[in-house]
Motif scaffolding. Sequence first.
Motif, PDB file in Angstrom:
ATOM      1  N   ALA A 173      20.100  32.604  64.746  1.00 21.46           N
ATOM      2  CA  ALA A 173      18.864  32.776  64.324  1.00 21.46           C
ATOM      3  C   ALA A 173      18.836  33.941  63.374  1.00 21.46           C
ATOM      4  N   ILE A 174      19.621  34.891  63.408  1.00 24.44           N
ATOM      5  CA  ILE A 174      19.672  36.120  62.646  1.00 24.44           C
ATOM      6  C   ILE A 174      20.286  35.459  61.219  1.00 24.44           C
ATOM      7  N   ALA A 175      21.462  34.775  61.374  1.00 21.75           N
ATOM      8  CA  ALA A 175      22.197  34.333  60.143  1.00 21.75           C
ATOM      9  C   ALA A 175      21.390  33.338  59.397  1.00 21.75           C
ATOM     10  N   SER A 225      13.560  38.193  57.184  1.00 21.76           N
ATOM     11  CA  SER A 225      13.988  39.154  57.890  1.00 21.76           C
ATOM     12  C   SER A 225      14.271  38.419  59.287  1.00 21.76           C
ATOM     13  N   PRO A 226      15.333  39.169  60.022  1.00 17.79           N
ATOM     14  CA  PRO A 226      15.953  38.658  61.216  1.00 17.79           C
ATOM     15  C   PRO A 226      15.013  38.249  62.039  1.00 17.79           C
ATOM     16  N   ASN A 265      25.646  42.155  58.065  1.00 16.06           N
ATOM     17  CA  ASN A 265      25.041  41.436  56.963  1.00 16.06           C
ATOM     18  C   ASN A 265      23.891  42.150  56.282  1.00 16.06           C
ATOM     19  N   THR A 266      23.204  42.738  57.035  1.00 14.93           N
ATOM     20  CA  THR A 266      22.165  43.508  56.209  1.00 14.93           C
ATOM     21  C   THR A 266      22.675  44.623  55.208  1.00 14.93           C
ATOM     22  N   GLN A 267      23.698  45.163  55.728  1.00 14.49           N
ATOM     23  CA  GLN A 267      24.203  46.191  54.421  1.00 14.49           C
ATOM     24  C   GLN A 267      25.026  45.376  53.312  1.00 14.49           C
ATOM     25  N   GLY A 321      17.864  45.318  62.998  1.00 13.26           N
ATOM     26  CA  GLY A 321      17.556  45.340  64.443  1.00 13.26           C
ATOM     27  C   GLY A 321      16.849  44.024  64.705  1.00 13.26           C
ATOM     28  N   ILE A 322      17.203  43.619  66.156  1.00 16.08           N
ATOM     29  CA  ILE A 322      16.288  42.583  66.722  1.00 16.08           C
ATOM     30  C   ILE A 322      15.023  42.954  67.492  1.00 16.08           C
ATOM     31  N   SER A 323      15.091  44.268  67.872  1.00 22.38           N
ATOM     32  CA  SER A 323      13.682  44.686  68.741  1.00 22.38           C
ATOM     33  C   SER A 323      12.425  44.553  67.755  1.00 22.38           C
TER      34      SER A 323
END
Length: 579
Positions: A30-32, A40-41, A217-219, A274-276
């Motif tokens: 899901a993040i990818a 956003s993730p 990935n974000t960086q 972050g995923i929070s």
Amino acid sequence: MLNFFARQSSSIKNDVLSGVTVALALVPEAIAFAFVAGVSPLIGLYSAFFIGLITAAFGGRPGMISGATGAMAVVVVALVAQYGVEYLFPTVILCGLLQIAIGIGRLGKLIRMVPHSVMLGFVNGLAIVIGLAQLGSFKTLSPAGDLVYLTGPRLGVMLALVALTMGIIWLLPRLTRAVPASLVAILTVTLLSIAINRSADTEGNMLATVGDMLRTNTQAAAIAEAKADAMALDSTMPVVHNVRFAAADEAVAASTAVSIDPTVVGEAATEESGISGGLPRLFFMEYEMVPMNFETLRIILPFAVVLCGVGLIESLMTLTLIDEITETRGKGNRECIGQGAANMVCGLFGGMGGCAMIGQSLINVNSGGRGRLSGITAAVCLLLFVLFLAPLIEQIPMAALVGVMFMVVIGTFEWASLKMVRRMPRSDVFVMILVSAYTVFMHDLASAVILGVIVSALVFAWQHATHLGAEVSLNEQGGKIYQLHGPLFFASVSSFKDLFDVANDPEDVVIDFYFTRVYDQSGLEAINTLAEKYESCGKRLHLTHLSSECRTLLDKAGDLVEINLSEDPQYHIATDRLA
């Protein structure tokens, strides 16, 4: 496929444990896909929750897992980049409405038109794509801000744990099936990874985790955007900044237009990763509402139509694959409605949409998930991860998830198709290779299936164009009887016309359709034209054993031919009940 997907009976325990396993594998996916879509993730994770929960509860295929997918993301990214994320949500809602309309119209049955050669190509190509996608997990961020492959001890340790994961999944079912082998493998390798990372005397983790993947990935995305912005500023070109990387943009503004410090930009972007998160909210509470007018509809409709088609094709193909594995039958039309309802709700809560996920569905089946509870458990666990367990989930090593996906690749690929190549018709081999190649190189599963169906249809038409023939005889009254054999359709019209000798035929001519069928308007028009030729020569044409639907369409020939109604057979046609 190899027998990794052994037949198991549905049970609450298997469904719950399998759902937990799938949820762990859903997080990095899901993040990818959120990064691919340019959102956003958390949007990707919320999308996976809504799509997974609603389709599991109301869809047409128990045991199938749905969520945010790459196929949908590659469509969404163009919309987000050109018009902004605010246009994404009404597009997803409209996509859901279209999918519901298709389900209500009972068009899910069209999946029957997919030939087996296309299915083989689809499955094999998909297995290769899933395998190649795992290579990205072997990359890390270089000091220059570029993604590079691991080397040295880090690569060796990761390969060893990938192999360990695969070994556990392969061997554990031979000892016990009390718990899913994939879940045991993930937990075992996670504990080893934590121990290795704590004992390793290196900067950063020796083994990349889900949290590392997210930060990397974000960086990388922030640095790439910063470099592009710097080049644009240096050339006095206007720049549109991505809201998601506002902190990174501030870092860029503080630097010069031509010199980018990857460390500064990367750290600024990492602060926002972050995923929070909290509970999802309605999109108009978080984002500016777009005007609901014809201009907005003109923008979102093309994207919604493409999303609808891509989502349903991938979902129905996955449904067919799970049907084959579990030796049960799903309901295509119900799945269309379930997917549509899921996308509507997903769009209302600010999601990017989604469809069935083949890789995660295979993990679920392999882990024993057969009922709706498995998909519901996966979706609920995913939300719990976001709300409460984000720090723990970020400790899962990518090596464990890569190992699980590699086993999915091995189990998905139709190895038997390699042996069948010599026995298959050349046309089917060509279609299978074409679909596989298109899937691998274009990464577009829906287009690959459509291309395969079109090519198969053209091959079928070409092969059957010359299969039309006739047995000629005379009856007691001196009339000539043409008993047709083979299909009459657009490709065989020319052969049909060559069968008749209008000038030398007797006054009464009979065409017997007992062994043939008229399939399209081209065939009907050929009959009309032939009837006119006989009429112009003062001769009478009789048609026997013609299907009822063909009789009603022969309007132009109605006064020119005589149709024998008493001898016409009844044709039995497949109904919507099968869908």
